[in-house]
Design a protein around this motif. Structure first.
Motif, PDB file in Angstrom:
ATOM      1  N   PHE A 224       0.841  -1.208   0.000  1.00 49.94           N
ATOM      2  CA  PHE A 224       0.000   0.000   0.000  1.00 49.94           C
ATOM      3  C   PHE A 224       0.873   1.254   0.000  1.00 49.94           C
ATOM      4  CE2 PHE A 224      -3.412  -2.833   1.790  1.00 49.94           C
ATOM      5  CZ  PHE A 224      -4.280  -2.684   0.725  1.00 49.94           C
ATOM      6  N   ALA A 225       1.990   1.205   0.757  1.00 52.43           N
ATOM      7  CA  ALA A 225       2.873   2.379   0.847  1.00 52.43           C
ATOM      8  C   ALA A 225       3.445   2.746  -0.523  1.00 52.43           C
ATOM      9  CB  ALA A 225       3.984   2.097   1.845  1.00 52.43           C
ATOM     10  N   MET A 226       3.606   1.746  -1.402  1.00 49.67           N
ATOM     11  CA  MET A 226       4.168   2.020  -2.739  1.00 49.67           C
ATOM     12  C   MET A 226       3.144   2.620  -3.695  1.00 49.67           C
ATOM     13  SD  MET A 226       6.021  -1.515  -3.696  1.00 49.67           S
ATOM     14  CE  MET A 226       7.096  -2.317  -2.558  1.00 49.67           C
ATOM     15  N   MET A 227       1.864   2.486  -3.336  1.00 52.41           N
ATOM     16  CA  MET A 227       0.804   2.827  -4.306  1.00 52.41           C
ATOM     17  C   MET A 227       0.597   4.325  -4.441  1.00 52.41           C
ATOM     18  SD  MET A 227      -2.062  -0.061  -3.446  1.00 52.41           S
ATOM     19  CE  MET A 227      -1.567  -1.770  -3.232  1.00 52.41           C
ATOM     20  N   LYS A 228      -0.017   4.692  -5.557  1.00 52.27           N
ATOM     21  CA  LYS A 228      -0.403   6.084  -5.790  1.00 52.27           C
ATOM     22  C   LYS A 228      -1.467   6.483  -4.767  1.00 52.27           C
ATOM     23  CE  LYS A 228      -0.384   6.443 -10.846  1.00 52.27           C
ATOM     24  NZ  LYS A 228      -1.306   6.610 -11.980  1.00 52.27           N
ATOM     25  N   ASP A 229      -1.471   7.723  -4.364  1.00 49.21           N
ATOM     26  CA  ASP A 229      -2.566   8.205  -3.521  1.00 49.21           C
ATOM     27  C   ASP A 229      -3.861   8.112  -4.342  1.00 49.21           C
ATOM     28  OD1 ASP A 229      -0.762   8.772  -1.576  1.00 49.21           O
ATOM     29  OD2 ASP A 229      -0.626  10.922  -2.048  1.00 49.21           O
ATOM     30  N   GLY A 230      -4.913   7.649  -3.717  1.00 49.08           N
ATOM     31  CA  GLY A 230      -6.205   7.580  -4.412  1.00 49.08           C
ATOM     32  C   GLY A 230      -6.407   6.318  -5.240  1.00 49.08           C
ATOM     33  N   VAL A 231      -5.529   5.344  -5.043  1.00 51.88           N
ATOM     34  CA  VAL A 231      -5.671   4.060  -5.758  1.00 51.88           C
ATOM     35  C   VAL A 231      -6.977   3.383  -5.319  1.00 51.88           C
ATOM     36  CG1 VAL A 231      -4.346   2.823  -3.962  1.00 51.88           C
ATOM     37  CG2 VAL A 231      -4.411   1.906  -6.291  1.00 51.88           C
ATOM     38  N   ARG A 232      -7.541   2.585  -6.225  1.00 53.83           N
ATOM     39  CA  ARG A 232      -8.756   1.830  -5.885  1.00 53.83           C
ATOM     40  C   ARG A 232      -8.460   0.330  -6.021  1.00 53.83           C
ATOM     41  NH1 ARG A 232     -10.634   6.786  -7.693  1.00 53.83           N
ATOM     42  NH2 ARG A 232     -12.459   7.575  -6.561  1.00 53.83           N
ATOM     43  N   ILE A 233      -8.978  -0.445  -5.072  1.00 54.68           N
ATOM     44  CA  ILE A 233      -8.601  -1.865  -4.937  1.00 54.68           C
ATOM     45  C   ILE A 233      -9.831  -2.750  -5.118  1.00 54.68           C
ATOM     46  CG2 ILE A 233      -7.625  -3.567  -3.309  1.00 54.68           C
ATOM     47  CD1 ILE A 233      -5.606  -1.389  -3.901  1.00 54.68           C
ATOM     48  N   ILE A 234      -9.658  -3.844  -5.852  1.00 58.67           N
ATOM     49  CA  ILE A 234     -10.774  -4.782  -6.042  1.00 58.67           C
ATOM     50  C   ILE A 234     -10.298  -6.189  -5.671  1.00 58.67           C
ATOM     51  CG2 ILE A 234     -12.458  -5.720  -7.717  1.00 58.67           C
ATOM     52  CD1 ILE A 234     -10.822  -2.791  -9.028  1.00 58.67           C
ATOM     53  N   ASN A 235     -11.092  -6.882  -4.876  1.00 61.22           N
ATOM     54  CA  ASN A 235     -10.796  -8.298  -4.586  1.00 61.22           C
ATOM     55  C   ASN A 235     -12.052  -9.133  -4.797  1.00 61.22           C
ATOM     56  OD1 ASN A 235      -9.922 -10.774  -3.784  1.00 61.22           O
ATOM     57  ND2 ASN A 235      -9.354 -10.196  -1.690  1.00 61.22           N
ATOM     58  N   CYS A 236     -12.074  -9.840  -5.923  1.00 61.20           N
ATOM     59  CA  CYS A 236     -13.148 -10.801  -6.202  1.00 61.20           C
ATOM     60  C   CYS A 236     -12.538 -12.198  -6.291  1.00 61.20           C
ATOM     61  CB  CYS A 236     -13.866 -10.447  -7.504  1.00 61.20           C
ATOM     62  SG  CYS A 236     -14.824  -8.934  -7.395  1.00 61.20           S
ATOM     63  N   ALA A 237     -11.384 -12.385  -5.635  1.00 57.42           N
ATOM     64  CA  ALA A 237     -10.728 -13.704  -5.692  1.00 57.42           C
ATOM     65  C   ALA A 237     -10.882 -14.434  -4.351  1.00 57.42           C
ATOM     66  CB  ALA A 237      -9.264 -13.542  -6.067  1.00 57.42           C
ATOM     67  N   ARG A 238     -10.090 -14.064  -3.359  1.00 59.06           N
ATOM     68  CA  ARG A 238     -10.208 -14.704  -2.045  1.00 59.06           C
ATOM     69  C   ARG A 238      -9.828 -13.723  -0.952  1.00 59.06           C
ATOM     70  NH1 ARG A 238     -12.908 -17.836  -3.756  1.00 59.06           N
ATOM     71  NH2 ARG A 238     -12.959 -20.102  -3.591  1.00 59.06           N
ATOM     72  N   GLY A 239     -10.589 -13.773   0.137  1.00 61.62           N
ATOM     73  CA  GLY A 239     -10.229 -13.002   1.309  1.00 61.62           C
ATOM     74  C   GLY A 239      -8.875 -13.454   1.811  1.00 61.62           C
ATOM     75  N   GLY A 240      -8.031 -12.489   2.216  1.00 64.71           N
ATOM     76  CA  GLY A 240      -6.716 -12.856   2.733  1.00 64.71           C
ATOM     77  C   GLY A 240      -5.592 -12.588   1.744  1.00 64.71           C
ATOM     78  N   ILE A 241      -5.902 -12.481   0.445  1.00 66.58           N
ATOM     79  CA  ILE A 241      -4.849 -12.115  -0.522  1.00 66.58           C
ATOM     80  C   ILE A 241      -4.431 -10.669  -0.224  1.00 66.58           C
ATOM     81  CG2 ILE A 241      -4.285 -11.790  -2.976  1.00 66.58           C
ATOM     82  CD1 ILE A 241      -6.459 -13.940  -3.588  1.00 66.58           C
ATOM     83  N   ILE A 242      -5.434  -9.870   0.126  1.00 65.73           N
ATOM     84  CA  ILE A 242      -5.172  -8.506   0.587  1.00 65.73           C
ATOM     85  C   ILE A 242      -5.324  -8.521   2.109  1.00 65.73           C
ATOM     86  CG2 ILE A 242      -6.007  -6.125   0.527  1.00 65.73           C
ATOM     87  CD1 ILE A 242      -7.068  -6.738  -2.312  1.00 65.73           C
ATOM     88  N   ASN A 243      -4.312  -8.047   2.803  1.00 68.42           N
ATOM     89  CA  ASN A 243      -4.401  -8.012   4.271  1.00 68.42           C
ATOM     90  C   ASN A 243      -5.499  -7.029   4.694  1.00 68.42           C
ATOM     91  OD1 ASN A 243      -3.745  -6.784   6.987  1.00 68.42           O
ATOM     92  ND2 ASN A 243      -2.387  -8.559   6.958  1.00 68.42           N
ATOM     93  N   GLU A 244      -6.494  -7.538   5.403  1.00 68.09           N
ATOM     94  CA  GLU A 244      -7.675  -6.711   5.706  1.00 68.09           C
ATOM     95  C   GLU A 244      -7.353  -5.569   6.676  1.00 68.09           C
ATOM     96  OE1 GLU A 244     -10.828  -9.391   6.878  1.00 68.09           O
ATOM     97  OE2 GLU A 244     -11.298  -9.860   4.782  1.00 68.09           O
ATOM     98  N   ASP A 245      -6.502  -5.818   7.669  1.00 71.52           N
ATOM     99  CA  ASP A 245      -6.152  -4.739   8.612  1.00 71.52           C
ATOM    100  C   ASP A 245      -5.396  -3.633   7.884  1.00 71.52           C
ATOM    101  OD1 ASP A 245      -7.300  -5.964  10.806  1.00 71.52           O
ATOM    102  OD2 ASP A 245      -5.475  -7.080  11.292  1.00 71.52           O
TER     103      ASP A 245
END
Ligand code: NAD
Ligand code: MLT
Length: 317
Positions: A224-245
């Motif tokens: 997340f720290a590397m990402m552009k400000d205002g990035v939008r994220i989509i997860n339609c694969a599996r919970g846990g691939i993206i750290n929820e906290d």
């Protein structure tokens, strides 16, 4: 021809049209029992009588279930992800696991694009506002998809279909997959990139990997720290691939403008703190929930069960 009865337990709701091959099979003596919503204890108690267990994603097939499954020969997963099945325990007990890898690709890709578009234009938030009697046009000024960069992490069946559709929206697509070659990327009209390059350059990031030890928390605080400000994220694969906290923090800190989630670490996810954030839109694991996909995955896995008991082989082990 065998006359020995083969008991099949369908433990999650499946399309009745999709299990038609099992219902109409005459050469094998199939006894199809539909019993959905069993507790883990009830499943353990019941499974000993069955030769086949057929599930979607609600039922978790634990080592305890497999240990109790004295007659089980095959577990069928009417869908792609097999992360709800303990594959190691199944293998140790000589139980074959089959899935339906193609049947819901289109539906999952369409859902991903629907989520991305809804995210960009605040459709769920604006709908809720209007339903609550407000005519608020100021709060929901969105962004266009055209000329934006979409990063696709995991470029298999669904990732590729998402990329095709995003190109139709005139987005540039960056794709990462350990098996993506330069030739294939060129052929599909996408730019091959690393996960870090995607994080640095993308306006939208969508993940389409399976949930594996290597992909758990793949998108985390550092990413997340590397990402552009205002990035939008989509997860339609599996919970846990993206750290929820970490996603929660990135949204509340304003780094991430919004997230669209179909899947969660714990499902049902009625109590997830991400759902309290207005920038997060969500669906309850509906990626494959179309009439077409549900029929298709159930047909594929039903045919594989029949093939297994007739020939001893399966198409999608
Ligand atoms: P797939 O097997 O065709 O593609 C997955 C891709 O991920 C593969 O190309 C693989 O090489 C890649 N991959 C593996 N490890 C990786 C890593 N560390 N980094 C990047 N990529 C990696 O599967 P698919 O049909 O595209 O489905 C992807 C996932 O989507 C499934 O595993 C399932 O969990 C999920 N899914 C969800 C829904 C839903 O209802 N929301 C529906 C279908 C599938
Ligand atoms: C899958 O892995 O296929 C998805 O989770 C879809 C589902 O079965 O609901």
């Amino acid at each position: 021809m065998t006359t020995e009865q083969i008991n099949i337990l369908i433990a999650d709701p499946l399309s009745e049209d999709g299990i038609f091959p099992l219902r109409q099979e005459t050469e094998l003596n199939l006894n199809v029992v539909v019993d959905t919503g069993l507790t883990p204890e009830q499943l353990i108690e019941k499974i000993g009588d069955f030769h086949v267990l057929l599930v979607r994603s609600q039922t978790t097939v634990t080592p305890e279930v497999i240990k109790a499954a004295k007659n089980l020969k095959l577990i069928g997963r009417a869908g792609v992800g097999v992360d709800n099945i303990d594959l190691q325990a199944a293998t140790e007990h000589g139980i074959i696991v089959v899935n339906a890898p193609d049947g819901n690709t289109n539906s999952a890709a369409e859902h991903t694009i629907a989520m991305m578009t809804s995210l960009a234009r605040y459709i769920p938030q604006a709908y809720n506002s209007l339903k609550n009697g407000k005519w608020d046009r100021k709060s929901y000024v969105g962004v266009e998809l055209k000329n934006k960069t979409l990063g696709v992490v995991g470029f298999g069946r669904i990732g590729v279909e998402v990329a095709f559709r995003a190109k139709g929206q005139r987005m540039q697509v960056l794709a990462y997959d350990p098996f993506l070659t330069d030739e294939r990327a060129k052929e599909l009209g996408v730019t091959k990139a690393t996960v870090d390059e995607i994080c640095e350059a993308a306006d939208f990031i969508t993940v389409h990997t399976p949930l594996l030890p290597e992909t758990r928390n793949l998108i985390n605080k550092e990413k997340f720290a590397m990402m552009k400000d205002g990035v939008r994220i989509i997860n339609c694969a599996r919970g846990g691939i993206i750290n929820e906290d970490d996603l929660y923090d990135a949204v509340t800190e304003g780094k991430v403008a919004g997230a669209a989630l179909d899947v969660f670490v714990e499902e049902p996810a009625t109590d997830n703190k991400l759902l309290t954030l207005p920038q997060v839109i969500a669906t309850p694991h509906l990626g494959a929930s179309t009439i077409e996909a549900q029929e298709s995955v159930a047909v594929d896995v039903s045919n594989d069960i029949i093939k297994f008991f007739k020939t001893g082989t399966v198409t999608n082990p």
